[in-house]
Structures are given as C-alpha cells and as structure tokens.
Design an enzyme around this catalytic site. Structure first.
Site, PDB file in Angstrom:
ATOM      1  CD  GLU A  16      11.513 -49.970   6.280  1.00 24.14           C
ATOM      2  OE1 GLU A  16      11.660 -48.888   6.574  1.00 24.14           O
ATOM      3  OE2 GLU A  16      10.456 -50.270   5.633  1.00 24.14           O
ATOM      4  CE  LYS A  59       6.582 -49.316   5.618  1.00 27.37           C
ATOM      5  NZ  LYS A  59       7.868 -49.128   4.903  1.00 27.37           N
ATOM      6  CB  CYS A 101       9.430 -47.042   7.779  1.00 28.16           C
ATOM      7  SG  CYS A 101      10.116 -45.710   7.338  1.00 28.16           S
TER       8      CYS A 101
HETATM    9  C1  ACM Z   1       9.617 -46.081   4.467  1.00 25.87           C
HETATM   10  O1  ACM Z   1       8.521 -46.566   4.831  1.00 25.87           O
HETATM   11  N1  ACM Z   1      10.693 -47.138   4.577  1.00 25.87           N
HETATM   12  C2  ACM Z   1       9.894 -44.965   4.028  1.00 25.87           C
END
Ligand code: ACM
Length: 258
Positions: A40, A109, A142
């Site tokens: 990420e 995301k 993530c």
């Molecule tokens: C995250 O989602 N970077 C912990």
C-alpha cells in the site's frame, strides 16, 4: 497450472517516490514472476499529517505511476498490483493499480483505516477480478482483510489469487490472512512494508498463503526483499474441504441477512 506470485517488502523513504519505485524494481529484477504485489502507498509513504501533504503525492489513476508500472509489466511480461494515493476530482482515495502491458485498472480501498479517514474517501469501485495468464486475480488493500466480506466477495467473483497491498500497523493480519485463504480456498499475497514513519511502526511479515491456509513464504519483520513462489493456481478452483462439503455450494445465503 504453474503461476508465479511475487511479493515485495520495502522500506520507503517518506515522499521520495522516484527512489522508492526504483528500489522495488531492483528487488523485483532478481526474479521472474507472473504477478507482483507491492505494498500500500509503496512509493509515497503512508503517514500523511495533512490533506495537503497527501494531495501532493496523489495522482490520477492514469497518471505517471500507471505508465511506469505498465512499462515494467510489459518489459517483464507480468502484472503488477501496487498501492498509491489517488486523486479523483475533489476526492482522494487509498487505491491500488493493477497494471499489465495492455491495461490498467484501479481498486479503491473499501474499508479505510484510522487516520486515513481524515483525508481519504471510502472506496467506491467495489471488488473486481482480472485475468492474468488465465488466472483470476482480485485486489483488496490492507484493513479490508479485517472484513471477511472483502475476501469472500472476491472469491465468489472467481478470484483464485487475492493481491493484498498493505501497510500493517496492527499485529493480526499475517495469521488472519491464513483464515481468509482457508475459508475461501484461495491464494493470498500480502505485501507489507517495514520500518517506521513519524512514530508509526510497520510489522513486515509479507507473505503468500495457499488455499489450505498454510504459508508458502513469510518474510521477516525487518527484511527488505522480494520473494516469489510458484503455485498451482488450479487448486484454488476446488472449494471442497471434504468429499461431501463444498464451501461455496454449501453456503446458505438466505440465513445470512441481518
Ligand atoms: C491499514 O489499513 N493500512 C492498516
């Protein structure tokens, strides 16, 4: 069908995109892979303190990073999945680019985490899959892992491999992703970073997990390197955990509504 999955674990220097990208490519150049997964925000760093700072690093989904990743994918006959801060109109998203020689696609995301919520909007692309050399690849980022619906949705859409760029700050993901892989009978490739940034520490432990929930590889908490594992992607098509139990055919969605 042999399919080579690679993960890159880096230690980016905050806001130094050019050198951070090159450092990842240097690690990747030592291997051949069909699919590369990078962390990420792999080029920018993660711990933005102001929206202005995040916006300065952000770029459009068809911006310069997409060209750089596409060129790498074309040169090495592979797909690359990598996280980046995306600018889309007035909004910022925590996104991942999927790049091959012939196309790019963006995933935003879905479940933004902690302080990200100050600057980044919740993703609106939903979950999708793309074929890479005949293998169906889906993307989540993530914290998405903490919501079983993310991996389940990708698997129901046919994902055989989940590409999972991450910047892990909580301790549970490496073990948790074994369950996500097992309960969906898919490969997962989590690419994390190491080091700390403005007081925020990252846990490393990038890994590739098989549909049996076992580790194919896990990197150390502080290692900076790439790893590639050749897997038999067909095994992710078999959802049976017992001759009479198919995890997808045996689902009872009518009892899952709230
Ligand atoms: C995250 O989602 N970077 C912990």
């Amino acid at each position: 069908m042999e399919f080579r999955i690679g993960v890159v674990q880096n230690s980016p220097k905050f806001l130094k995109a050019g050198p951070n990208i090159q450092a990842c490519f240097n690690l990747m150049d030592e291997f051949d892979a069909d699919l590369w997964v990078l962390p990420e925000f792999f080029a920018s760093g993660y711990n933005f303190k102001t929206r202005k700072e995040a916006a300065k690093c952000a770029e459009k989904a068809d911006g310069p990073l997409s060209k750089v990743l596409q060129a790498y994918a074309a040169k090495h006959d592979c797909a690359v999945v990598a996280g980046f801060p995306e600018k889309a109109g007035a909004k910022l998203f925590n996104s991942a680019l999927f790049a091959t020689a012939s196309k790019t696609r963006v995933y935003r995301k879905t479940h933004v985490f902690g302080g990200e919520k100050r600057f980044f909007s919740p993703g609106d692309t939903g979950f999708w899959t793309e074929k890479v050399k005949g293998v169906s690849v889906g993307v989540m980022i993530c914290f998405d892992w903490f919501f079983p619906e993310s991996a389940r949705t990708l698997a129901l859409k046919g994902a055989e491999v989940i590409a999972h760029p991450a910047n892990l700050v909580l301790p549970w993901c490496p073990e948790g992703m074994k369950i996500r892989s097992l309960e969906n009978r898919v490969f997962s490739a989590t690419a994390d970073r190491v080091g700390s940034e403005r007081g925020l520490g990252f846990i490393g432990q990038s890994q590739i997990v098989t549909p049996n929930g076992s580790l194919a590889v896990r990197l150390g908490e502080n290692e900076v390197r790439a790893a590639v594992v050749a897997v038999d992607a067909w095994t992710a098509k078999d959802k049976k955990v017992h001759p009479a139990c198919d995890l997808f055919e045996d689902r009872r969605p009518k009892y899952y509504a709230r």
